[in-house]
Design a protein around this motif. Structure first.
Motif, mmCIF file in Angstrom:
data_model
loop_
_atom_site.group_PDB
_atom_site.id
_atom_site.type_symbol
_atom_site.label_atom_id
_atom_site.label_comp_id
_atom_site.label_asym_id
_atom_site.label_seq_id
_atom_site.Cartn_x
_atom_site.Cartn_y
_atom_site.Cartn_z
ATOM 1 N N ARG A 1 35.486 41.915 63.279
ATOM 2 C CA ARG A 1 35.487 42.264 64.695
ATOM 3 C C ARG A 1 34.225 41.673 65.308
ATOM 4 O O ARG A 1 33.288 41.361 64.598
ATOM 5 N N TRP B 1 31.758 43.018 66.689
ATOM 6 C CA TRP B 1 30.566 43.838 66.463
ATOM 7 C C TRP B 1 30.398 44.260 65.000
ATOM 8 O O TRP B 1 29.406 44.887 64.641
ATOM 9 N N ARG B 2 31.364 43.938 64.131
ATOM 10 C CA ARG B 2 31.286 44.368 62.737
ATOM 11 C C ARG B 2 32.094 43.436 61.844
ATOM 12 O O ARG B 2 33.223 43.075 62.168
ATOM 13 N N ARG C 1 33.042 43.198 57.657
ATOM 14 C CA ARG C 1 32.962 43.773 56.310
ATOM 15 C C ARG C 1 33.591 42.806 55.325
ATOM 16 O O ARG C 1 34.675 42.264 55.586
ATOM 17 N N TRP D 1 21.417 43.396 65.116
ATOM 18 C CA TRP D 1 22.234 43.239 63.911
ATOM 19 C C TRP D 1 21.597 43.988 62.756
ATOM 20 O O TRP D 1 20.382 43.964 62.580
ATOM 21 N N MET E 1 28.421 44.812 54.800
ATOM 22 C CA MET E 1 28.824 44.952 56.201
ATOM 23 C C MET E 1 27.662 44.519 57.087
ATOM 24 O O MET E 1 26.514 44.905 56.857
ATOM 25 N N TRP E 2 27.980 43.709 58.083
ATOM 26 C CA TRP E 2 27.050 43.358 59.147
ATOM 27 C C TRP E 2 27.544 44.090 60.386
ATOM 28 O O TRP E 2 28.731 44.021 60.724
ATOM 29 N N ARG E 3 26.653 44.807 61.071
ATOM 30 C CA ARG E 3 27.060 45.595 62.235
ATOM 31 C C ARG E 3 26.081 45.351 63.378
ATOM 32 O O ARG E 3 24.871 45.318 63.180
ATOM 33 N N TYR E 4 26.635 45.210 64.586
ATOM 34 C CA TYR E 4 25.808 44.987 65.772
ATOM 35 C C TYR E 4 25.814 46.221 66.659
ATOM 36 O O TYR E 4 26.866 46.797 66.944
ATOM 37 N N GLY E 5 24.639 46.625 67.072
ATOM 38 C CA GLY E 5 24.468 47.698 68.041
ATOM 39 C C GLY E 5 23.444 47.235 69.060
ATOM 40 O O GLY E 5 22.308 46.949 68.689
#
Length: 104
Positions: A12, A14-15, A17, A38, A69-73
């Protein structure tokens, strides 16, 4: 120093996995520009991001099967939401007080 296979589980904006199977330590690389906000996780635990290929994001993965998992906030999102809510609440209080004075 190892070899590995990477399978995308979820992708996605923003993410991302992935499932990594490694015969030794490997670097899993997500080819997106490294930017504030990130974060990386290995098997659910936060891990440091490693700059790879002049700007992509990598995670060191030990031998075995692991989930990365790379996640964006967006930085400041929580503070912005809190300030917005406080402003909305203050406007509501101001509007209700204005109505009470008009009725008297």
């Amino acid at each position: 120093s190892g070899e590995g296979e990477l399978e995308i589980v979820e992708k996605r904006p923003w993410r991302v996995r992935v499932q990594v199977q490694a015969s030794g330590p490997v670097l899993a690389v997500f080819h997106a520009p490294r930017a504030p906000g990130w974060q990386a996780f290995l098997d659910g635990h936060p891990v440091p991001l490693v700059t790879a290929n002049l700007g992509a994001m990598g995670v060191v993965v030990p031998q075995g099967t692991h989930e990365v998992m790379w996640r964006y906030g967006p930085p400041g999102l929580g503070v912005g939401l809190a300030l917005g809510f406080l402003g909305f609440a203050a406007a509501g209080v101001y509007a209700l007080r204005g109505r009470r004075h008009a009725v008297c």
